[in-house]
Design a protein around this motif. Sequence first.
Motif, PDB file in Angstrom:
ATOM      1  N   ALA A  15      -4.084  -2.608   2.191  1.00  0.00           N
ATOM      2  CA  ALA A  15      -3.072  -3.056   3.145  1.00  0.00           C
ATOM      3  C   ALA A  15      -3.609  -2.921   4.557  1.00  0.00           C
ATOM      4  CB  ALA A  15      -1.792  -2.246   2.992  1.00  0.00           C
ATOM      5  N   ALA A  84      -3.095  -7.083   1.338  1.00  0.00           N
ATOM      6  CA  ALA A  84      -1.803  -7.352   1.980  1.00  0.00           C
ATOM      7  C   ALA A  84      -1.977  -7.171   3.478  1.00  0.00           C
ATOM      8  CB  ALA A  84      -0.726  -6.412   1.451  1.00  0.00           C
ATOM      9  N   ALA A 438       2.740  -1.282   6.619  1.00  0.00           N
ATOM     10  CA  ALA A 438       1.636  -1.510   5.691  1.00  0.00           C
ATOM     11  C   ALA A 438       2.082  -1.324   4.248  1.00  0.00           C
ATOM     12  CB  ALA A 438       0.480  -0.564   6.012  1.00  0.00           C
ATOM     13  N   ALA A 442       2.129  -3.995   1.145  1.00  0.00           N
ATOM     14  CA  ALA A 442       1.475  -3.647  -0.114  1.00  0.00           C
ATOM     15  C   ALA A 442       2.447  -3.767  -1.284  1.00  0.00           C
ATOM     16  CB  ALA A 442       0.916  -2.227  -0.034  1.00  0.00           C
TER      17      ALA A 442
END
Length: 498
Positions: A15, A84, A438, A442
């Motif tokens: 991420a 991600a 983050a 993810a």
Amino acid sequence: MSRQVARSAQGLILAIDLGTTNVKVLLVDPATGRVLRRASVPVDVYRPQPLWVEQDGSQLWDAVVRASAEALRDISASSVAGVAISNQREAVAAWNDDGDLLGPILGWQDARTADWCGAPERGDLGELTVAVAGLPLDPMFSAPKLAWLLDSLPSSASPRIGTLDTWLVHRLTGEYVAEAGNASRTLLLDLASLDYSDELLDAFAIPRGLLAPVVASDAGFGRTRPGLPIPAGVPVVAVLADSHAALYRHGAGRPGEGKATYGTGSSVMAPVAGGLPPAPTGSRGVARTVAWVTEHPVYALEGNVVATGAAIDAVASLLTSGDVLELARLAEQASPDSGLAFVPAFTGLGAPWFDRNAVPILVGLGGGVSREQVALAAFEAVAHQVTDVVDAVDAVAPGSLSLIHADGGATASRLLMQLQADLIGRPVQVSSAAEASALGAAQLAATTLDLDVAPPEEGRRVVPDESQSWTSPSRERWRTAVARSRGLAVNQNHQGES
């Protein structure tokens, strides 16, 4: 807007969080919810002129590379199932086919177009942006900055332009696409059609052909190219704007559960059930936005505060040589009400006022005021600004913020979280993880890949202290200070505009 990502039975998610003051990269095991590795690289923010806020794209890209390399050190390439991205919103850039920038990044705080946006002849355009794009005509949003960038480039240039999600994906994979939630922050997206509005493109003189096509948040964004610390061929699975990613992390849009992110500025966001909410009357208050698009679009109401963490940093620079922890210790030594009102309108005020002519002021300063009181006023300024937005959301959609999830670095301050709960009069659920953006991205990536996803760990809950009597006079003092900051008349009873 359909998914284009192959399924994966197991694996980790890398991420990338492209922030304003740092780039963070987390290696996440979605099955357990554990962060196996985390790396962070600071990045600079430049203010070359009043109201101008810029960043160096080469520095941001270098930070992505360095943080990714650190997070993946000694990690098997085959264990990474996908990438991600969460990114700062509204910041814009222009770049060439190789991804090299053609000038500085104009940050989301940049207000160089304030005079243009505030000109009387823009009144009709302001009504149009609210009705179609869901946003007020304000220099924080992308379109005025994109127009400025285009005007600054040579006429012979054929740039790619857009928000930082588009730029970062292009650097990572070569794909040229714009994630829907980020696109909804540009003042160019028609919220109903989820495509750019020809009328708004014409108003800002932005050619449609320069913009990347809009795709779903889980559409698939290509595969990583060779020559990166990230193994080549890993799919970039999901992209979310940072505030939207935090909302996704906190219940993925459950009705009644919103969030407040405490960063350099703050975003207060409440998911809306039943599709696109109607346009409000008037241009002030809270905005409508696309939170994310998966099988269907999820919309939200949102208010953006320009300076919250920035307010604390500013006072810390004056009182503690920039030591925020020491500032918090000073504030905790003051009585519950500072008796002051600090309005940190360094580049004007965002939601719910959207008044770029507002100026920073400190009201109530006298000979007997202590450093502790001034320190407390900085934290109160954060809580008051968030409360203003919560009040505005309540006026539009009562009950949509019954519980507020809080994330961001400033949530580590127990004082601030208690101030916030007391002022809004409802519980604040503090995230157990500082990296909510983050982790939200993810989580969406893992869900898209059909990986097992552990539910987010709940943090501490802060409830209002009903024995406190300071909140009402503090709110009154705050409203008066805001009115003075905005240059509005205040009567003898010190009642500001509410």
